[in-house]
Design a protein around this motif. Structure first.
Motif, PDB file in Angstrom:
ATOM      1  N   TYR A  37     -73.702 -49.987  -0.088  1.00 52.84           N
ATOM      2  CA  TYR A  37     -73.157 -49.246   0.942  1.00 52.84           C
ATOM      3  C   TYR A  37     -71.625 -49.105   0.503  1.00 52.84           C
ATOM      4  N   ASP A  41     -69.984 -45.681  -0.497  1.00 54.04           N
ATOM      5  CA  ASP A  41     -68.640 -44.947   0.340  1.00 54.04           C
ATOM      6  C   ASP A  41     -67.493 -44.839  -0.556  1.00 54.04           C
ATOM      7  N   TRP A  44     -68.021 -41.764  -2.899  1.00 58.47           N
ATOM      8  CA  TRP A  44     -68.718 -40.489  -2.518  1.00 58.47           C
ATOM      9  C   TRP A  44     -67.785 -39.262  -3.119  1.00 58.47           C
ATOM     10  N   ARG A 440     -79.075 -48.129   9.795  1.00 58.37           N
ATOM     11  CA  ARG A 440     -77.966 -47.448   9.552  1.00 58.37           C
ATOM     12  C   ARG A 440     -78.271 -46.140   8.506  1.00 58.37           C
ATOM     13  N   ASP A 446     -73.332 -39.838   5.682  1.00 62.52           N
ATOM     14  CA  ASP A 446     -72.589 -40.331   6.719  1.00 62.52           C
ATOM     15  C   ASP A 446     -73.036 -39.557   7.998  1.00 62.52           C
ATOM     16  N   GLU A 448     -73.054 -40.116  12.465  1.00 63.50           N
ATOM     17  CA  GLU A 448     -72.573 -41.143  13.672  1.00 63.50           C
ATOM     18  C   GLU A 448     -72.870 -40.554  15.071  1.00 63.50           C
ATOM     19  N   GLU A 456     -66.495 -40.150  18.355  1.00 64.98           N
ATOM     20  CA  GLU A 456     -67.522 -40.975  18.435  1.00 64.98           C
ATOM     21  C   GLU A 456     -67.975 -41.921  19.428  1.00 64.98           C
ATOM     22  N   THR A 468     -72.124 -36.316   9.210  1.00 67.56           N
ATOM     23  CA  THR A 468     -70.692 -35.823   9.156  1.00 67.56           C
ATOM     24  C   THR A 468     -70.254 -35.365   7.723  1.00 67.56           C
ATOM     25  N   LYS A 469     -71.149 -35.634   6.821  1.00 66.22           N
ATOM     26  CA  LYS A 469     -70.922 -35.407   5.545  1.00 66.22           C
ATOM     27  C   LYS A 469     -72.109 -34.468   4.854  1.00 66.22           C
ATOM     28  N   TRP A 471     -74.937 -33.629   2.401  1.00 65.23           N
ATOM     29  CA  TRP A 471     -75.923 -34.440   1.750  1.00 65.23           C
ATOM     30  C   TRP A 471     -76.841 -33.710   0.754  1.00 65.23           C
TER      31      TRP A 471
END
Ligand code: PRX
Length: 648
Positions: A37, A41, A44, A440, A446, A448, A456, A468-469, A471
């Motif tokens: 993870y 992160d 990325w 998760r 990312d 949320e 958030e 939020t990003k 993929w």
């Protein structure tokens, strides 16, 4: 977000017991390092190389992600999906390894080795070429879960054509809308299929659809029923294979961003939403998640029970397992009939390692009793999966105990047609599971939970799930920032870029997400996604109907059932005949899957002062509850009429 359904800021995530994956599973798992993870992160988007590098590229990509002109995953890279799913496994010496194990509706079985698949995909690709299919042409496929469907998908991919698979349960009208939208001039279909032991005609639906589109459409027909040959002007699939048997068609190098397929899903408009997936990004995403989430190895037998016509079937019946080089079980049937043992027989006969199904099936198994699976040897199972809707803690426990023997981790996977592959889930060799919560966002994803202002939401408070990003498995519209992808806002380089999923959710203190259902006009019936607006348009098309509102009611087995509130025009009576016409109209426009379970005639629909239908009110009525607040109603006179239904 549609009227009256903003996420209520309330319910916290319930306290749940966590279940650790058994050490025996972890010992053999593909991904076991919790640092993944943090690494993803920190690295990325470079982390996504690990996904792309599971594939064989004919030209190496220049970079992982470019946002210079839209969003481009693996720009400069070239590859072919059919090569990745077939040829490379043959070249690696696994030509006689089973690629597909087909379980037919009548109990028939067929096995395709990777060599068999190679041969037939090549032959059909040659036939497509001969029929004039060129790169980027869209070929529509309309048949039940048959090996020929997978062959046709891979043959299209081989020559760079784009497939559009339409679920065989959809109507002729639904097929025509999709062919028209895609400008598809070739349809691969079959004569029919079996339902409850009797042959059901599919070819005449295909013919009707072809007659109603503006373009000329050629047809290739698979002989599923083995009956007398069908009249009409079409080619036979079997003749195509015979004529080209042994021919080799070089896989066409496709750019990473070139299309692999179209798939249609239900959105909030009255029309089906077209989702276009790309070759490099999509295939990387599904190959990676097959490895990391489904823990698949080439030696595994994977059974995802979804129909190939839906995204789950595309990603985890066809492309994911075959990209890995595993054996995929293709199942044409349903859990019953005949008998209630069908699923467990299939697992036993094929020694299935990984089993992936929907909570609606699990609830049916629970109803039938634990003694049914107990009659079978399910010890080959190593991992279980769930998808399509939330699995409640009781169903989770039952699945874990009675199918997994208390030993198999369960991955509850959250994703959508739009996302292409799994986005939120536990990693089975790393994370503990919390029944009812999906887990998760995967490493590199990312996402949320945000409140109505896009901020958030605090831990334990519900809001909307947003990604939020970008993929890799994201569809073209999102990359281009066009059409329905309005749901994505901002520039990809902008820190506020986000894709709104339309799902309500709540996250706990460890970031585990529990899904709370759709916030828009989409309902999930037995794990199948339908747009209420689409159903309403079909109903309003019936003569004598003034207005209709369709909502989902809770159902123990299906999760949701469709309730239609229909207001006939003045002087038109709500008769059984009208009810029948409503059912037939929905069946014609979409298919039996969308026909409302309950049709209630009412003199008017409850509306807000601004004229919007108060769906939340109707949902309460559908669930036999007294609606709480009627103060915002413009036409309170319908209250008595509708609420009397609750008491009936
Ligand atoms: O509401 C979510 C639900 O299914 C929707 C996506 O439907 P579709 O595009 O047809 O794809 C289905 C299979 C990927 C989501 O917006 N959904 C999917 N998986 C889950 C889920 N709801 C809760 N838990 C899940 N695991």
């Amino acid at each position: 977000m549609s009227d009256g359904r903003d996420p209520a800021v309330s319910a916290g995530a319930p306290d749940r017991e966590s279940v650790a994956p058994p050490p025996s599973f972890v010992a053999q798992a593909n991904v076991t390092d919790p640092d993944i993870y943090r690494e993803f992160d920190e690295e990325w988007p470079e982390c996504w190389r690990r996904a792309a590098d599971r594939l064989t590229w004919t030209s190496q990509y220049d970079s992982v992600l470019s946002t210079a002109d839209g969003i481009d995953w693996f720009p400069g890279g070239e590859l072919n999906a059919s090569y990745n799913c077939v040829d490379r496994h043959v070249e690696a010496g696994r030509k006689n390894h089973a690629a597909i194990k087909w379980e037919g509706k009548l109990g028939e079985t067929r096995t395709y080795t990777y060599q068999d698949l190679y041969r037939e995909v090549n032959a059909f690709a040659a036939a497509l070429r001969e029929m004039g299919v060129e790169e980027d042409d869209v070929v529509t496929l309309y048949m039940p879960v048959l090996p020929e469907l997978v062959v046709a998908m891979l043959a299209c991919a081989r020559i760079g054509a784009v497939h559009s698979v339409v679920f065989a349960g959809f109507s002729a009208d639904a097929l025509a809308t999709r062919m028209e939208n895609a400008g598809s001039a070739l349809l691969i279909t079959c004569d029919g299929y079996y339902r409850r032991g009797t042959a059901v005609d599919l070819k005449s639906k295909a013919d009707n659809a072809c007659l109603s589109v503006s373009q000329d459409v050629d047809q290739v027909v698979v002989d599923r029923l083995e009956g007398p040959s069908y009249p009409g002007d079409h080619r036979s699939y079997e003749d195509c294979i015979d004529a080209h048997d042994g021919e080799v068609v070089e896989p066409v190098a496709r750019e990473s961003g070139d299309l692999l397929f179209y798939i249609y899903t239900s959105g909030t408009t009255g029309e089906p939403t077209e989702v276009r997936h790309t070759t490099g990004g999509y295939l990387s995403h599904v190959a990676w998640t097959s490895h990391a989430v489904f823990d698949l190895e080439p030696s595994d037998t994977h059974w995802c029970t979804a129909d190939v016509g839906w995204i789950t079937g595309h990603s985890y019946v066809v492309y994911g397992p075959l990209a890995i080089g595993a054996t995929t079980v293709l199942f044409e049937g349903t859990p019953d009939p005949p008998g209630k043992d069908r699923f467990w027989e299939v697992i036993e006969r094929n020694a299935v390692d990984v089993f992936y199904t929907a909570p609606t099936s699990i609830r049916a198994f629970m109803k039938w009793g634990e003694e049914v699976p107990a009659r079978h040897d399910l010890s080959s199972l190593r991992l279980l999966g769930s998808v399509g809707e939330s699995i409640d803690a009781t169903a989770w426990e039952w699945y874990h105990e009675h199918i997994g023997g208390g030993e198999c981790p369960i991955v509850d996977t959250w994703w959508q047609t739009e996302t292409g592959g799994v986005m939120l889930s536990t990693l089975p060799g790393v994370d503990e599971m919390r029944p009812g919560s999906v887990g998760r966002p995967l490493p590199g994803i990312d996402a949320e939970v945000v409140d109505e202002f896009g901020e958030e939401a605090p831990t334990g408070e519900s809001g909307q799930l947003v990604v939020t990003k970008p993929w890799p498995g994201m569809p073209v519209a999102l990359r281009e920032g066009t059409d329905w992808a309005r749901t994505a806002r901002g520039d990809p380089d902008d820190e506020h870029w986000a894709y709104s999923t339309g799902d309500g959710a709540v996250a706990d203190e460890d970031g585990y997400v529990t899904l709370l259902g759709r916030l828009d006009d989409v309902v999930n019936v037995s794990g199948r996604r339908l747009g209420t607006t689409e159903i309403e348009s079909a109903i309003i098309g019936v003569e004598g109907i003034a207005e209709a509102a369709v909502v989902g009611g809770e159902d123990d087995l299906k999760g949701t059932t469709i309730h239609a509130y229909v207001s006939p025009a003045a002087n038109v009576a709500g008769t059984d005949d009208l009810r029948q016409q409503v059912r037939a109209a929905v069946e014609d426009a979409i298919g039996p899957v969308a026909v409302p379970e309950e049709i209630t005639f009412t003199s008017a629909l409850p509306k807000t002062r601004s004229g919007k239908i108060l769906r939340r009110y109707l949902e309460a009525i559908a669930n036999g509850e007294q609606p709480e607040d009627t103060s915002s109603l413009r036409n309170p006179e319908v209250v008595g009429e509708l609420e009397s239904l609750v008491d009936e």
